[in-house]
Motif scaffolding. Structure first.
Motif, PDB file in Angstrom:
ATOM      1  N   ASN A  78      39.529  39.322  32.910  1.00  0.00           N
ATOM      2  CA  ASN A  78      38.324  39.555  33.704  1.00  0.00           C
ATOM      3  C   ASN A  78      38.486  39.220  35.186  1.00  0.00           C
ATOM      4  OD1 ASN A  78      36.895  40.379  31.385  1.00  0.00           O
ATOM      5  ND2 ASN A  78      36.524  38.242  30.860  1.00  0.00           N
ATOM      6  N   ILE A  79      39.670  39.399  35.714  1.00  0.00           N
ATOM      7  CA  ILE A  79      39.897  39.153  37.134  1.00  0.00           C
ATOM      8  C   ILE A  79      40.464  40.431  37.745  1.00  0.00           C
ATOM      9  CG2 ILE A  79      41.153  37.798  38.850  1.00  0.00           C
ATOM     10  CD1 ILE A  79      41.299  35.540  36.821  1.00  0.00           C
ATOM     11  N   GLY A  80      39.850  40.865  38.800  1.00  0.00           N
ATOM     12  CA  GLY A  80      40.325  42.060  39.476  1.00  0.00           C
ATOM     13  C   GLY A  80      39.696  42.168  40.841  1.00  0.00           C
ATOM     14  N   ILE A  81      40.098  43.182  41.567  1.00  0.00           N
ATOM     15  CA  ILE A  81      39.564  43.397  42.904  1.00  0.00           C
ATOM     16  C   ILE A  81      39.525  44.893  43.182  1.00  0.00           C
ATOM     17  CG2 ILE A  81      41.824  43.173  43.995  1.00  0.00           C
ATOM     18  CD1 ILE A  81      40.427  41.821  46.369  1.00  0.00           C
ATOM     19  N   SER A  82      38.461  45.326  43.838  1.00  0.00           N
ATOM     20  CA  SER A  82      38.372  46.725  44.262  1.00  0.00           C
ATOM     21  C   SER A  82      39.217  46.913  45.511  1.00  0.00           C
ATOM     22  CB  SER A  82      36.918  47.101  44.560  1.00  0.00           C
ATOM     23  OG  SER A  82      36.167  47.064  43.380  1.00  0.00           O
ATOM     24  N   TYR A 108      45.626  42.415  49.993  1.00  0.00           N
ATOM     25  CA  TYR A 108      44.442  41.986  49.253  1.00  0.00           C
ATOM     26  C   TYR A 108      44.851  40.818  48.370  1.00  0.00           C
ATOM     27  CZ  TYR A 108      43.381  46.774  50.564  1.00  0.00           C
ATOM     28  OH  TYR A 108      43.224  47.925  51.267  1.00  0.00           O
ATOM     29  N   LYS A 109      43.902  39.899  48.137  1.00  0.00           N
ATOM     30  CA  LYS A 109      44.177  38.760  47.267  1.00  0.00           C
ATOM     31  C   LYS A 109      43.124  38.705  46.173  1.00  0.00           C
ATOM     32  CE  LYS A 109      45.025  33.875  46.966  1.00  0.00           C
ATOM     33  NZ  LYS A 109      45.158  32.604  47.661  1.00  0.00           N
ATOM     34  N   ILE A 110      43.615  38.575  44.933  1.00  0.00           N
ATOM     35  CA  ILE A 110      42.730  38.411  43.791  1.00  0.00           C
ATOM     36  C   ILE A 110      42.508  36.915  43.638  1.00  0.00           C
ATOM     37  CG2 ILE A 110      42.500  38.736  41.300  1.00  0.00           C
ATOM     38  CD1 ILE A 110      44.446  41.155  41.633  1.00  0.00           C
TER      39      ILE A 110
END
Length: 188
Positions: A78-82, A108-110
């Motif tokens: 359940n960890i992500g980034i757009s 980008y950093k999650i």
């Protein structure tokens, strides 16, 4: 301004012919990397989306998820980034290093760095564990390297196996051919 990527030929065994890229051209096409990602996985890949699909997963696996989607990166449970959607026809160099991702010059950093090991191996061109037409990446992979803690685990070189003209990737690290399953084309 984009940097030009040069193809550096790798000396392959005689039964393989190196090509510039392998392209998935139909649904349910994938390559099983045989590598199970964890929190210390790094994927360096050069891709080009050639056709639209809802999610367009260039590489991925479920439970927990480690994937690159056309507009999202997932890492762990359940960890992500757009991320900005990758444009059709554009070539992108992506460096997904643990919870950090670089696409061309953008980083980008999650948030978070959870411990995890996926339950399935990483697939190229589709999300292993959720193989649907909506997750198919219809596009080209020019190169792909997989590391664990900066130790090279796979160095996928696009190629044709000469004996039966099967497209896939040869890996000089494991000295093994990883065939494509489905419909593929290639470029010289």
């Amino acid at each position: 301004m984009r940097r030009r990527e040069m193809i550096h030929p790798v000396v392959l065994p005689d039964q393989y012919h190196q090509v510039a890229y392998v392209e998935a051209t139909s649904y349910s096409s994938y390559v099983d990397t045989g590598y199970v990602p964890n929190q210390d996985t790094r994927v360096c890949i050069t891709i080009q989306r050639m056709s639209e699909s809802e999610f367009a997963v260039a590489y991925g696996t479920e439970s927990p998820r480690f994937s690159l989607i056309k507009n999202r990166v997932d890492y762990g449970v359940n960890i992500g980034i757009s991320i900005p959607e990758m444009t059709l026809g554009e070539k992108y160099r992506v460096d997904h290093n643990k919870n950090m991702i670089r696409i061309e010059e953008n980083s980008y950093k999650i948030s978070g760095y959870p411990q995890f090991t996926a339950s399935k191996p990483l697939y190229l061109f589709i999300l292993n564990g959720f193989m649907r037409a909506t997750t198919q990446f219809l596009g080209r992979i020019y190169s792909c390297k997989i590391y664990e803690n900066d130790i090279l685990q796979r160095n996928f070189v696009p190629c044709i196996r000469k004996e039966d003209y099967v497209l896939g990737f040869y890996d000089p690290v494991t000295k093994k051919f990883y065939p494509g399953k489905g419909t593929f084309s290639y470029g010289e």
